[in-house]
Scaffold this motif. Structure first.
Motif, short mmCIF file in Angstrom:
data_model
loop_
_atom_site.label_atom_id
_atom_site.label_comp_id
_atom_site.label_asym_id
_atom_site.label_seq_id
_atom_site.Cartn_x
_atom_site.Cartn_y
_atom_site.Cartn_z
N GLY A 134 -78.82 28.54 51.47
CA GLY A 134 -78.21 29.40 50.64
C GLY A 134 -77.76 28.79 49.21
O GLY A 134 -78.13 27.79 49.10
N GLU A 135 -76.96 29.62 48.34
CA GLU A 135 -76.87 29.27 47.19
C GLU A 135 -75.76 28.19 47.18
O GLU A 135 -75.80 27.18 46.41
CB GLU A 135 -76.28 30.34 46.37
N ALA A 136 -74.76 28.07 48.15
CA ALA A 136 -73.74 27.12 48.23
C ALA A 136 -74.50 25.83 48.66
O ALA A 136 -74.00 24.65 47.98
CB ALA A 136 -72.83 27.39 49.43
N LYS B 36 -77.48 24.77 47.48
CA LYS B 36 -78.11 24.41 46.37
C LYS B 36 -77.15 23.84 45.32
O LYS B 36 -77.49 23.08 44.61
CB LYS B 36 -78.91 25.63 45.70
N ARG B 37 -75.81 24.24 45.26
CA ARG B 37 -75.06 23.78 44.25
C ARG B 37 -74.36 22.56 44.66
O ARG B 37 -73.78 21.82 43.79
CB ARG B 37 -73.72 25.12 44.17
N GLN C 288 -66.62 24.76 50.13
CA GLN C 288 -67.95 24.04 50.23
C GLN C 288 -68.32 23.92 51.63
O GLN C 288 -67.60 23.32 52.42
CB GLN C 288 -68.02 22.77 49.51
N ARG D 71 -78.89 19.48 54.02
CA ARG D 71 -78.43 20.33 52.81
C ARG D 71 -78.31 21.91 53.57
O ARG D 71 -79.34 22.46 54.11
CB ARG D 71 -79.62 20.57 51.88
#
Length: 402
Positions: free
Chosen positions: A68-70, A72-73, A252, A65
């Protein structure tokens, strides 16, 4: 010129303690240069040999994974056998591919002995990819993998831990409570940074997936490119194929990681650059201290020998002769410090090599040349002002000096 060098050595010898303290900064700078360069060169050769031992043109892929936020999404992070099959058939730059199910700690029991070992589930292709030849017995066959036979191949460190010899081949042992037959023993690979590469047990990955079903969707694999030049293309093919399979948009990040041998070496080179930057700071400060010391001592020497300078000028010595005399003394002083620094650097490298967990530290010839170059340059730069002062003295005033 030879007379100037001889005179410089006489002046140095007549003030031994003062000369030693003067060149202390030069000694520290050159010693640091020789030691750090030798250690970095030794580690570079060591890492290169280690990477060759990992296999030629090898790369590793595993689900991961992104930070950062990317990251997590993203949804579930998965890599399964269907992905591996797609990579195997869809990446023309790959020669071989092998699934990899890794357990950092598994329990091995043999007789009364019980030890904790790292366990890897692989295929028959793993041995040529990782350059892991079997010294005694045989590696997995395709049938062993397809039928998930209870067979294993062990490293030499396992024999030492169990206090057994190669007679272990054909014997049975327990891995996490399941019975396995030993069919082969790997050739010795040695250790890397104190971590033994022979402390390992290999089993068919198909059986490993049955033993540890949670790894089915977290499968990793190792692959081998068709050639060294094809490694970037192979990496690109794997990345593009997996992104399409995982339906990742252009914005992404990857939900997997691809690591090549060149990237491992690049990481090590970055660490080397940090060490070199630290070295440059130490050398710079030491050279400044040493240079100022040389300048001060040479200025004192000019003052002490003012009458001598006046006499030399009175009997016909030219300004450039005086300039060359004192500049030669400054450079000789620096070179003596450089020589002591090189000797100390060699001594430190030799002592470091004696440590059982230390790599062979080899000082290259260019590091010695660099050490002498640094010391000579320092002598020229910081000896120029005192030498010029001596050359510009008025002979009448010099002869009157008390």
């Amino acid at each position: 010129m030879l007379a100037n060098v001889q005179n410089a050595l006489e002046q140095l010898w007549s003030h031994k303690l003062r000369s030693l303290l003067t060149v202390l900064g030069i000694i520290i700078a050159v010693t640091s240069t020789i030691t750090v360069v030798g250690v970095i060169q030794g580690f570079t050769a060591y890492v290169s040999d280690f990477l060759q031992g990992l296999g030629t043109n090898a790369m590793w892929v595993w689900p991961q994974r992104p930070a950062g936020e990317a990251g997590k999404r993203l949804g579930r992070i998965e890599l399964d056998e269907r992905d591996l099959a797609a990579v195997e058939t869809g990446c023309s730059a790959l020669r071989r591919i092998s699934p990899l199910v890794r357990r950092t700690s598994a329990t091995l029991r043999y007789g009364r002995e019980e030890i904790s070992i790292p366990l890897e589930g692989t295929s028959a292709e793993y041995h040529p990819i990782r350059n892991l030849p079997v010294g005694t017995g045989r590696p997995f066959s395709v049938v062993d993998v397809e039928r998930a036979h209870h067979v294993c191949v062990v490293g030499r460190e396992i024999l030492r831990k169990l206090n057994v010899d190669e007679g272990l081949v054909g014997q049975a042992l327990l891995l996490d409570g399941q019975r396995f037959r030993v069919i082969g023993i790997l050739e010795e690979k040695g250790s890397f940074l104190g971590d033994s590469q022979d402390n390992i047990v290999l089993i068919p990955y198909t059986l490993a997936l049955k033993m540890y079903p949670a790894t089915r969707r977290k499968l990793a694999f190792t692959a081998q490119a068709v050639s060294e030049k094809a490694v970037p293309e192979a990496r690109s093919q794997i990345t593009n194929l997996l992104r399409r399979r995982h339906v990742l948009a252009a914005y992404q990040p990857n939900d997997f990681n691809v690591l090549t041998q060149d990237e491992i070496l690049e990481t090590f080179n970055n660490l080397s650059l940090v060490a070199t930057a630290v070295l440059a700071g130490i050398v710079g400060i030491s050279l400044l201290v040493g240079g100022i010391g040389i300048m001060n001592v040479m200025l004192v020497s000019v003052t002490e020998r003012t009458r001598e300078i006046g006499l030399r000028k009175a009997v016909g010595a030219r300004r450039r002769d005086i300039l060359l005399q004192f500049l030669t003394e400054a450079v000789t002083l620096s070179l003596v410090g450089g020589g002591l620094g090189i000797a100390l650097g060699h001594a430190f490298c030799s002592m470091a090599s004696l440590h059982p967990r230390m790599v062979d530290v080899v000082v290259p010839w260019w590091a010695v040349a660099l050490g002498f170059g640094i010391s000579a340059s320092t002598g020229v730069v910081f000896g120029l002002v005192p030498a010029a002062k001596a050359a510009l003295l008025n002979p009448i005033d010099a002869l009157r000096h008390e």
